[in-house]
Design a protein around this motif. Structure first.
Motif, PDB file in Angstrom:
ATOM      1  N   ARG A  23       0.838  -1.196   0.000  1.00  0.00           N
ATOM      2  CA  ARG A  23       0.000   0.000   0.000  1.00  0.00           C
ATOM      3  C   ARG A  23       0.875   1.248   0.000  1.00  0.00           C
ATOM      4  NH1 ARG A  23      -5.837  -0.187   2.939  1.00  0.00           N
ATOM      5  NH2 ARG A  23      -6.683  -1.883   1.679  1.00  0.00           N
ATOM      6  N   TYR A  24       0.644   2.101  -0.962  1.00  0.00           N
ATOM      7  CA  TYR A  24       1.446   3.305  -1.122  1.00  0.00           C
ATOM      8  C   TYR A  24       0.546   4.535  -1.186  1.00  0.00           C
ATOM      9  CZ  TYR A  24       5.078  -0.039  -2.444  1.00  0.00           C
ATOM     10  OH  TYR A  24       5.976  -1.081  -2.447  1.00  0.00           O
ATOM     11  N   ARG A  25       1.149   5.695  -0.995  1.00  0.00           N
ATOM     12  CA  ARG A  25       0.390   6.938  -1.107  1.00  0.00           C
ATOM     13  C   ARG A  25       0.195   7.321  -2.578  1.00  0.00           C
ATOM     14  NH1 ARG A  25       3.147  10.132   4.066  1.00  0.00           N
ATOM     15  NH2 ARG A  25       1.857   9.063   5.625  1.00  0.00           N
ATOM     16  N   GLN A  26       1.115   6.931  -3.416  1.00  0.00           N
ATOM     17  CA  GLN A  26       0.868   6.944  -4.857  1.00  0.00           C
ATOM     18  C   GLN A  26       0.871   5.498  -5.303  1.00  0.00           C
ATOM     19  OE1 GLN A  26       3.083   9.547  -7.618  1.00  0.00           O
ATOM     20  NE2 GLN A  26       3.223   7.811  -9.013  1.00  0.00           N
ATOM     21  N   PHE A  27      -0.225   5.068  -5.881  1.00  0.00           N
ATOM     22  CA  PHE A  27      -0.345   3.685  -6.333  1.00  0.00           C
ATOM     23  C   PHE A  27      -0.995   3.689  -7.712  1.00  0.00           C
ATOM     24  CE2 PHE A  27      -4.011   4.923  -3.914  1.00  0.00           C
ATOM     25  CZ  PHE A  27      -5.103   4.412  -4.594  1.00  0.00           C
ATOM     26  N   VAL A  28      -0.836   2.591  -8.418  1.00  0.00           N
ATOM     27  CA  VAL A  28      -1.372   2.489  -9.776  1.00  0.00           C
ATOM     28  C   VAL A  28      -2.596   1.581  -9.755  1.00  0.00           C
ATOM     29  CG1 VAL A  28      -0.929   1.780 -12.145  1.00  0.00           C
ATOM     30  CG2 VAL A  28       0.859   2.914 -10.828  1.00  0.00           C
ATOM     31  N   GLN A  29      -3.667   2.092 -10.332  1.00  0.00           N
ATOM     32  CA  GLN A  29      -4.934   1.366 -10.333  1.00  0.00           C
ATOM     33  C   GLN A  29      -5.344   1.060 -11.772  1.00  0.00           C
ATOM     34  OE1 GLN A  29      -8.643   3.248  -8.717  1.00  0.00           O
ATOM     35  NE2 GLN A  29      -8.067   2.187  -6.853  1.00  0.00           N
ATOM     36  N   PHE A  30      -5.823  -0.144 -11.973  1.00  0.00           N
ATOM     37  CA  PHE A  30      -6.441  -0.528 -13.249  1.00  0.00           C
ATOM     38  C   PHE A  30      -7.921  -0.713 -12.971  1.00  0.00           C
ATOM     39  CE2 PHE A  30      -7.865  -3.059 -16.752  1.00  0.00           C
ATOM     40  CZ  PHE A  30      -7.032  -2.732 -17.814  1.00  0.00           C
ATOM     41  N   GLY A  31      -8.757  -0.087 -13.793  1.00  0.00           N
ATOM     42  CA  GLY A  31     -10.188  -0.154 -13.518  1.00  0.00           C
ATOM     43  C   GLY A  31     -11.027  -0.276 -14.771  1.00  0.00           C
ATOM     44  N   VAL A  32     -12.255  -0.709 -14.573  1.00  0.00           N
ATOM     45  CA  VAL A  32     -13.220  -0.921 -15.654  1.00  0.00           C
ATOM     46  C   VAL A  32     -14.551  -0.307 -15.247  1.00  0.00           C
ATOM     47  CG1 VAL A  32     -14.720  -2.750 -16.579  1.00  0.00           C
ATOM     48  CG2 VAL A  32     -12.248  -2.966 -16.771  1.00  0.00           C
ATOM     49  N   GLU A  33     -15.222   0.357 -16.186  1.00  0.00           N
ATOM     50  CA  GLU A  33     -16.548   0.917 -15.934  1.00  0.00           C
ATOM     51  C   GLU A  33     -17.458   0.591 -17.109  1.00  0.00           C
ATOM     52  OE1 GLU A  33     -16.619   2.122 -13.006  1.00  0.00           O
ATOM     53  OE2 GLU A  33     -14.563   2.796 -12.639  1.00  0.00           O
ATOM     54  N   ALA A  34     -18.700   0.182 -16.820  1.00  0.00           N
ATOM     55  CA  ALA A  34     -19.724  -0.043 -17.841  1.00  0.00           C
ATOM     56  C   ALA A  34     -20.920   0.834 -17.494  1.00  0.00           C
ATOM     57  CB  ALA A  34     -20.132  -1.516 -17.898  1.00  0.00           C
ATOM     58  N   LEU A  35     -21.230   1.796 -18.351  1.00  0.00           N
ATOM     59  CA  LEU A  35     -22.260   2.787 -18.071  1.00  0.00           C
ATOM     60  C   LEU A  35     -23.382   2.693 -19.093  1.00  0.00           C
ATOM     61  CD1 LEU A  35     -19.462   5.264 -17.564  1.00  0.00           C
ATOM     62  CD2 LEU A  35     -21.290   5.229 -15.879  1.00  0.00           C
ATOM     63  N   GLY A  36     -24.629   2.652 -18.587  1.00  0.00           N
ATOM     64  CA  GLY A  36     -25.772   2.703 -19.480  1.00  0.00           C
ATOM     65  C   GLY A  36     -26.653   1.472 -19.491  1.00  0.00           C
ATOM     66  N   SER A  37     -26.353   0.481 -18.657  1.00  0.00           N
ATOM     67  CA  SER A  37     -27.183  -0.725 -18.621  1.00  0.00           C
ATOM     68  C   SER A  37     -27.453  -1.134 -17.179  1.00  0.00           C
ATOM     69  CB  SER A  37     -26.491  -1.890 -19.335  1.00  0.00           C
ATOM     70  OG  SER A  37     -27.204  -3.108 -19.136  1.00  0.00           O
ATOM     71  N   GLU A  38     -28.689  -1.510 -16.889  1.00  0.00           N
ATOM     72  CA  GLU A  38     -29.028  -2.061 -15.580  1.00  0.00           C
ATOM     73  C   GLU A  38     -29.415  -3.523 -15.687  1.00  0.00           C
ATOM     74  OE1 GLU A  38     -32.129   0.216 -13.872  1.00  0.00           O
ATOM     75  OE2 GLU A  38     -33.300   0.371 -15.705  1.00  0.00           O
ATOM     76  N   ASP A  39     -28.892  -4.184 -16.728  1.00  0.00           N
ATOM     77  CA  ASP A  39     -29.083  -5.618 -16.901  1.00  0.00           C
ATOM     78  C   ASP A  39     -28.140  -6.343 -15.950  1.00  0.00           C
ATOM     79  OD1 ASP A  39     -29.157  -8.263 -17.763  1.00  0.00           O
ATOM     80  OD2 ASP A  39     -29.261  -7.725 -19.881  1.00  0.00           O
ATOM     81  N   PRO A  40     -28.630  -7.254 -15.118  1.00  0.00           N
ATOM     82  CA  PRO A  40     -27.726  -7.999 -14.228  1.00  0.00           C
ATOM     83  C   PRO A  40     -26.659  -8.789 -14.977  1.00  0.00           C
ATOM     84  CG  PRO A  40     -29.958  -8.910 -14.166  1.00  0.00           C
ATOM     85  CD  PRO A  40     -30.044  -7.620 -14.897  1.00  0.00           C
ATOM     86  N   ALA A  41     -26.890  -9.035 -16.276  1.00  0.00           N
ATOM     87  CA  ALA A  41     -25.878  -9.742 -17.070  1.00  0.00           C
ATOM     88  C   ALA A  41     -24.602  -8.921 -17.192  1.00  0.00           C
ATOM     89  CB  ALA A  41     -26.434 -10.066 -18.457  1.00  0.00           C
ATOM     90  N   ILE A  42     -24.705  -7.590 -17.206  1.00  0.00           N
ATOM     91  CA  ILE A  42     -23.500  -6.763 -17.294  1.00  0.00           C
ATOM     92  C   ILE A  42     -22.744  -6.800 -15.975  1.00  0.00           C
ATOM     93  CG2 ILE A  42     -24.356  -4.486 -16.566  1.00  0.00           C
ATOM     94  CD1 ILE A  42     -22.305  -4.955 -19.712  1.00  0.00           C
ATOM     95  N   ASP A  43     -23.458  -6.960 -14.849  1.00  0.00           N
ATOM     96  CA  ASP A  43     -22.795  -7.152 -13.565  1.00  0.00           C
ATOM     97  C   ASP A  43     -21.940  -8.411 -13.610  1.00  0.00           C
ATOM     98  OD1 ASP A  43     -25.108  -5.471 -13.262  1.00  0.00           O
ATOM     99  OD2 ASP A  43     -24.932  -5.670 -11.090  1.00  0.00           O
TER     100      ASP A  43
END
Length: 424
Positions: free
Chosen positions: A121-141
């Protein structure tokens, strides 16, 4: 005067950075297979973005954000996480109007949190992330969860546990909120100051408290699953069914609470069960955040995502003894002897590099033996030796460092010859 690196940061040096590059490349390739596109956002944003998006009762906002005022008097913050920035970009660039919905994005970059540095754990750390916007289908979860697990599996991790929970919709959360207030209020004075402040504002955050996690009221607190309405319960059941259909193993943990205010419905964490990994086992976290886009000024838009620290991912790989297939060597090292040969080596090196051949030469005017040692340190597959006599005869000696085989090659055909050998 010696200037030290800031506490909680690190230099990622050659020999280690190649592991970072490999991990990032695997994650990006899998995102491409799932049709997520890269987005890059600023390292600093308006402080309001995080107080509104992440939540003003969270530890991130209250204790960990790096905030500063610029010369124009604006309050800015180094980004502590990626989701709020991605959503801000989604709104500002009107991506909600794109014909291709949902909008599926990934990002990678440094984040900043002022917290006590510790292993992984660092004060500057590198994060990889994913976002899916626009669907409330549980399949996208289920898709997002399977993508997160897929990245870890692709890299060779086996000692993993996916834990999921439902935080329900606003109706379910409000009912649960009242139950939590009634549960903790009679004895709230026994809890830390942060928990006391959160009782009325966001009692769900009490369940995430590190100081009071062993308090007896924690284990007997009302479960959110008991307060899910029919719609939320059906949604959560579908997510579980889709995960089972994908053969993604998971556990339901009704005590799982994510540390950010914007989560609802599906919440999850991926943990490492590797022996010796450390007391903090969480590798990845995420969930659904319907309502965040509206909070940041956009139209009603559902979303879901996850993020993980690359530092902690590398620690998990080390704990499981996973050796990444890093190619640390080069294709060719050119050894030159004599002034004319050295001059020619500059031209030849440029020529082979333009053909995509990873190559190097000596720049320290070393003797023959020392140049071969340098080739060994570079882990060169081939060494080409050229001196004054070879140059006069328009030839160069090529040695296969694995077999020891040597041959003389006409300089006019050298590039084609080395390309042919490397292609086998």
């Amino acid at each position: 005067m010696s200037i030290q690196i800031p506490r909680g940061t690190q230099d990622i040096l050659p020999g280690v950075v190649e592991k970072w590059q490999y991990v990032e490349e695997v994650a990006k390739n899998l995102c491409h297979a799932y049709q997520y596109k890269e987005i890059r956002t600023p390292i600093f944003e308006s402080s309001d973005l995080f107080t509104r998006g992440v939540g003003d009762t969270t530890d991130i906002v209250q204790k960990e954000m790096y905030m500063f005022e610029d010369r124009g008097g604006r309050s800015l913050a180094l980004r502590p996480e990626g989701t709020a920035s991605v959503v801000r970009s989604f709104v500002g660039n009107k991506m909600f109007g794109n014909p291709g919905q949902p909008v599926k994005l990934y990002y990678s970059g440094p984040m900043f949190r002022y917290e006590r540095p510790q292993a992984g754990r660092y004060r500057q750390f590198v994060q990889f992330g994913v976002e899916a916007l626009g669907s409330e289908d549980p399949a996208i979860d289920a898709e997002v969860l399977s993508l997160a697990m897929g990245i870890y599996r692709e890299l060779g991790l086996k000692q993993l546990k996916l834990v999921i929970n439902s935080l329900g919709d606003s109706g379910s959360r409000n009912a649960h909120r009242e139950a939590l207030i009634n549960h903790f209020k009679p004895r709230i004075s026994e809890f830390c100051g942060d928990c006391q402040n959160r009782l009325e504002k966001n009692p769900l955050r009490i369940l995430d408290c590190k100081k009071d996690r062993d308090h007896e009221l924690m284990s007997s607190a009302p479960s959110i699953l008991e307060y899910l309405n029919d719609e939320s319960r059906e949604y959560f059941e579908k997510v579980q069914r889709y995960l089972s259909d994908m053969d993604v193993e998971f556990e339901v943990d009704p005590t799982l609470v994510r540390g950010l205010d914007y989560y609802n419905h599906t919440a999850f964490e991926i943990m490492s069960n590797a022996e010796g990994f450390g007391a903090i086992t969480t590798l990845c976290g995420g969930g659904r955040y319907n309502g965040l886009v509206e909070e940041i000024g956009g139209p009603e838009t559902p979303g879901i995502g996850f993020a993980f620290s690359i530092e902690r991912l590398l620690s998990a790989l080390e704990a499981e003894g996973v050796n990444l297939p890093i190619n640390e060597g080069i294709d060719l090292f050119i050894v030159s002897l004599g002034d004319e040969a050295k001059d020619y080596a500059v031209k030849l090196l440029h020529k082979v590099r333009r053909e995509g051949i990873a190559s190097e030469k000596d720049y320290l005017d070393r003797k023959l033996k020392a140049q071969f040692k340098a080739a060994d340190r570079c882990k060169a597959k081939y060494v080409a030796v050229i001196g004054e006599n070879e140059l006069k005869e328009n030839k160069i000696n090529l040695k296969d460092m694995a077999t020891g085989e040597q041959e003389e090659v006409n300089l006019d055909h050298f590039v084609d010859r080395i390309k042919g050998k490397l292609s086998k």
